[in-house]
Design a protein around this motif. Sequence first.
Motif, PDB file in Angstrom:
ATOM      1  N   ASN A 105     -39.240 -46.523 -30.279  1.00  0.00           N
ATOM      2  CA  ASN A 105     -38.498 -45.351 -30.733  1.00  0.00           C
ATOM      3  C   ASN A 105     -37.756 -45.685 -32.028  1.00  0.00           C
ATOM      4  O   ASN A 105     -37.912 -46.779 -32.587  1.00  0.00           O
TER       5      ASN A 105
ATOM      6  N   ASN B 193     -35.954 -39.530 -30.242  1.00  0.00           N
ATOM      7  CA  ASN B 193     -36.328 -40.493 -29.202  1.00  0.00           C
ATOM      8  C   ASN B 193     -36.575 -39.815 -27.854  1.00  0.00           C
ATOM      9  O   ASN B 193     -37.441 -40.229 -27.085  1.00  0.00           O
TER      10      ASN B 193
ATOM     11  N   LYS C 153     -40.169 -40.028 -25.984  1.00  0.00           N
ATOM     12  CA  LYS C 153     -40.292 -40.534 -24.609  1.00  0.00           C
ATOM     13  C   LYS C 153     -41.063 -39.550 -23.737  1.00  0.00           C
ATOM     14  O   LYS C 153     -41.927 -39.946 -22.948  1.00  0.00           O
TER      15      LYS C 153
END
Length: 260
Positions: A110, A149, A153
Amino acid sequence: MAMIGGTARDYSGTSMFTGYGVHLDGSMDSQMEALRRLLPCICGTRQSCKEYLAKSLFVFQLGENDYKIQLVNGSTLHEARKSIPSIVNTITSGVEKLITLGAVDIMVSNVAPMGCYPLYLNFFESSDKGDYDEYGCLRNHNALFDRHNSFLKNGLRKLQKKHQHTRIMHADLASQIYQMVQDPKKFGFGIGTILMGCCGKANAPNGFDLLAMCGMDGSSVCHDPGSHLTWDGMHLSDAANKHIAEGWLSGTYCRPPILW
């Protein structure tokens, strides 16, 4: 296939720092194309290459420069936030393209909390103390990267579910670096140097000045690079990279771990 100024999206001909000749030409698509051209030279036939790639480790670390180029060239945080889905989709599509070529083990990092980096602290210096968190990082910039991020994810989770024969590893660079900022002594960094670049203009705020970047006239190198999180205000120091590599290999900051 890493390239200087590498980005997820294509910004061909765009300057990272307007007027300084730092042009971007390393998009994910151009890196993928370079890989496709190289493969016959290293593994021969298509089937041989699939077998070769199945035994290789791939590392994706893209996205940071996509936001940097927008923000340093005048985009607002709100404008940059609108590009998150496009940037994340470009990254995940690149991972999927690698899978079709035969890749099995792919690690995707990330985006770091760049609001703690000297370049950002210099470029986006604010007189409003509310713009900074308790550790001296730019609060709203890091919120942008946190949102990226979160999207990433979620995208990787969907991709793993779709391609269950692969091992897609999610590296949490953001949490790891922010913990270094929160508790520098634990990681061997200096409390007063954690937000300072080592190589740059020593007497500039956070050791960073665009007119005296590392290697330019007016720059110098600190006496103890290992006490700094970043080397030149933009790139991490060797000491930081050592911690990151250990965290990714062991699984402390990578799920699943690279080594298992």
